[in-house]
Design an enzyme around this catalytic site. Structure first.
Site, PDB file in Angstrom:
ATOM      1  N   SER A  66     -55.472  -0.896 -25.213  1.00  0.00           N
ATOM      2  CA  SER A  66     -54.109  -0.972 -26.270  1.00  0.00           C
ATOM      3  C   SER A  66     -53.686  -0.053 -27.680  1.00  0.00           C
ATOM      4  O   SER A  66     -52.473  -0.109 -27.913  1.00  0.00           O
ATOM      5  CB  SER A  66     -55.074  -2.290 -27.809  1.00  0.00           C
ATOM      6  OG  SER A  66     -54.945  -3.286 -27.674  1.00  0.00           O
ATOM      7  N   LYS A  69     -49.924   1.003 -25.917  1.00  0.00           N
ATOM      8  CA  LYS A  69     -49.555  -0.107 -26.394  1.00  0.00           C
ATOM      9  C   LYS A  69     -47.924   0.910 -27.491  1.00  0.00           C
ATOM     10  O   LYS A  69     -46.891   0.404 -27.136  1.00  0.00           O
ATOM     11  CB  LYS A  69     -50.108  -1.037 -27.602  1.00  0.00           C
ATOM     12  CG  LYS A  69     -50.626  -2.150 -26.728  1.00  0.00           C
ATOM     13  CD  LYS A  69     -50.788  -2.642 -27.671  1.00  0.00           C
ATOM     14  CE  LYS A  69     -51.752  -4.271 -26.920  1.00  0.00           C
ATOM     15  NZ  LYS A  69     -52.674  -4.674 -28.366  1.00  0.00           N
ATOM     16  N   TYR A 191     -49.044  -5.165 -17.469  1.00  0.00           N
ATOM     17  CA  TYR A 191     -49.752  -5.015 -18.887  1.00  0.00           C
ATOM     18  C   TYR A 191     -51.400  -4.195 -18.614  1.00  0.00           C
ATOM     19  O   TYR A 191     -51.687  -3.250 -19.833  1.00  0.00           O
ATOM     20  CB  TYR A 191     -49.303  -6.096 -20.231  1.00  0.00           C
ATOM     21  CG  TYR A 191     -50.525  -6.097 -20.835  1.00  0.00           C
ATOM     22  CD1 TYR A 191     -50.623  -5.276 -21.958  1.00  0.00           C
ATOM     23  CD2 TYR A 191     -51.063  -7.061 -20.952  1.00  0.00           C
ATOM     24  CE1 TYR A 191     -51.134  -5.165 -23.274  1.00  0.00           C
ATOM     25  CE2 TYR A 191     -52.609  -7.377 -22.670  1.00  0.00           C
ATOM     26  CZ  TYR A 191     -52.485  -5.894 -23.532  1.00  0.00           C
ATOM     27  OH  TYR A 191     -52.540  -5.750 -24.686  1.00  0.00           O
ATOM     28  N   TYR A 243     -53.571  -3.395 -36.618  1.00  0.00           N
ATOM     29  CA  TYR A 243     -53.627  -5.179 -36.899  1.00  0.00           C
ATOM     30  C   TYR A 243     -54.100  -5.403 -38.212  1.00  0.00           C
ATOM     31  O   TYR A 243     -53.244  -5.612 -38.691  1.00  0.00           O
ATOM     32  CB  TYR A 243     -54.522  -5.870 -36.005  1.00  0.00           C
ATOM     33  CG  TYR A 243     -54.879  -5.699 -34.148  1.00  0.00           C
ATOM     34  CD1 TYR A 243     -53.553  -5.165 -33.264  1.00  0.00           C
ATOM     35  CD2 TYR A 243     -55.838  -4.620 -33.853  1.00  0.00           C
ATOM     36  CE1 TYR A 243     -53.831  -4.650 -32.197  1.00  0.00           C
ATOM     37  CE2 TYR A 243     -55.942  -4.247 -32.644  1.00  0.00           C
ATOM     38  CZ  TYR A 243     -54.383  -4.342 -31.725  1.00  0.00           C
ATOM     39  OH  TYR A 243     -54.591  -3.426 -30.404  1.00  0.00           O
ATOM     40  N   VAL A 261     -59.785  -1.891 -27.465  1.00  0.00           N
ATOM     41  CA  VAL A 261     -61.023  -2.382 -27.746  1.00  0.00           C
ATOM     42  C   VAL A 261     -62.177  -1.319 -26.317  1.00  0.00           C
ATOM     43  O   VAL A 261     -63.236  -1.659 -26.757  1.00  0.00           O
ATOM     44  CB  VAL A 261     -61.128  -3.346 -27.202  1.00  0.00           C
ATOM     45  CG1 VAL A 261     -60.783  -4.378 -27.872  1.00  0.00           C
ATOM     46  CG2 VAL A 261     -60.532  -3.858 -26.289  1.00  0.00           C
TER      47      VAL A 261
HETATM   48  O1  DON Z   1     -54.884  -7.212 -23.842  1.00  0.00           O
HETATM   49  C1  DON Z   1     -56.384  -7.010 -23.875  1.00  0.00           C
HETATM   50  O2  DON Z   1     -56.840  -8.403 -25.089  1.00  0.00           O
HETATM   51  C2  DON Z   1     -56.517  -5.505 -24.062  1.00  0.00           C
HETATM   52  N1  DON Z   1     -56.415  -5.185 -22.672  1.00  0.00           N
HETATM   53  C3  DON Z   1     -56.078  -4.279 -25.475  1.00  0.00           C
HETATM   54  C4  DON Z   1     -56.831  -5.484 -26.498  1.00  0.00           C
HETATM   55  C5  DON Z   1     -57.065  -3.983 -27.405  1.00  0.00           C
HETATM   56  O3  DON Z   1     -57.309  -3.009 -27.163  1.00  0.00           O
HETATM   57  C6  DON Z   1     -57.295  -4.746 -28.815  1.00  0.00           C
HETATM   58  N2  DON Z   1     -57.388  -3.156 -29.764  1.00  0.00           N
HETATM   59  N3  DON Z   1     -58.207  -3.154 -30.052  1.00  0.00           N
END
Ligand code: DON
Length: 321
Positions: A66, A69, A191, A243, A261
């Site tokens: 993320s 983003k 994405y 978040y 993540v």
């Molecule tokens: O879309 C997802 O779930 C992952 N590719 C990225 C989510 C993420 O990194 C949330 N962050 N803390």
């Protein structure tokens, strides 16, 4: 010179203080991410005058997840302007989990570009006709921001493409409301590819310093980001970057930041420096446990909070520049 040593020393003290913290779990909902070594830990700081300080596993690569983003949002603003971009994504904190299957009930847009829904809406814009071309433009921008060549982790990309049905559901919900076009597979490819970019925490620090330095990479001196949109990106990172932990973060740390993540965390101290941390054990909200601790420690030690009145740290950091 002594201040320079102090910044390196501050990183080393911070590293020592948290190196034995083993709270949290490596992300497993993207199966390939479980291969990360939970004990890896690296910290890097890059200043707007082009100095870089690092400690621990700063060379270890991980997928940006993320943390892509805010950069994708910046790219969309540069390519499509505020009008077209904000027609598809809002700038309100959701106060909810990153992968929440929800849209703003008043506008039917995703709440902001930092949650998955908003990032997928932004990815749909960036991909235009083909994800291959959209991914190329995104990677090129990120390479300029990091000041080195970057690659996509094919195994993580395949793993998320196979298992990412929650994001697929979010994308179809947005197709229903006309937020994304009907090429959902291309949008998700854009994405997931963005999320699978391999970086190390030094890259994150340099990327953050590029935002802090009004869009110019402080190491290569190359212009990377259009300055007029950086305030949009930092404002959304400040209010939404962590978040449902974003309020606590703004209160306690007070620096625009973004977590992923994969275990990465990037923070921007405007006009001063960028911070990158890597530690893959996450808390229940999907944020790096040690990443949060390190940023809090550095904010306290260096007085980096945006509303710090004593601002001892600011003058300390300014004296480096
Ligand atoms: O879309 C997802 O779930 C992952 N590719 C990225 C989510 C993420 O990194 C949330 N962050 N803390």
């Amino acid at each position: 010179m002594s201040d320079t040593l102090n910044l390196q020393e501050t990183l080393e003290l911070t590293y020592e203080k948290y190196k034995n913290v083993h709270e949290g779990e490596v992300a497993s909902y993207i199966p390939e991410l479980t291969k990360a070594n939970p004990d890896d830990f690296g910290i890097a700081v890059a200043t707007v005058d082009g100095q870089v300080f690092s400690v621990g596993d700063w060379e270890r690569e991980f997928t940006i997840q993320s943390v892509c983003k805010p950069f994708a949002f910046q790219l969309a603003l540069e390519e499509f302007g505020r009008g077209e971009t904000l027609a598809r994504v809002g700038v309100e904190p959701s106060g909810d989990v990153f992968n929440s299957i929800e849209l703003d009930p008043k506008t039917m847009r995703p709440f902001n570009p930092m949650v998955n829904a908003g990032a997928i809406a932004v990815a749909s814009l960036i991909k235009k006709d083909s994800a291959a071309e959209g991914v190329r433009r995104f990677v090129e921008k990120m390479q300029l921001a990091a000041g080195r060549k970057l690659t996509i982790d094919g195994a993580v990309l395949a793993s998320e493409t196979t298992t990412g049905n929650r994001n697929r559901a979010i994308a179809y919900l947005m197709l229903n409301f006309g937020i994304v076009d009907d090429d959902v597979d291309q949008t998700l490819q854009q994405y997931f590819s963005q999320c699978s970019l391999l970086v190390n925490c030094r890259d994150l620090a340099v990327m953050a310093a590029t935002l802090a330095n009004m869009g110019t990479n402080p190491l290569t001196r190359e212009p990377v980001f259009d300055f007029q949109y950086i305030k949009d990106v930092l404002a959304v990172m400040f209010t939404c970057g962590l978040y449902d932990h974003a309020g606590e973060w703004a209160y306690r740390v007070g620096i625009p930041a973004k977590s992923g993540v994969g275990g990465g965390l990037l923070a921007v101290v405007n006009r001063q420096l960028g911070i990158g941390v890597y530690s893959p054990r996450l808390d229940a909200k999907g944020n790096s446990v040690r990443g949060i601790m390190v940023c809090r420690e550095l904010a306290d030690r260096l007085g980096l909070h945006a509303f710090e009145f004593t601002n001892i740290g600011s003058s300390f950091v300014q004296s480096l520049l």
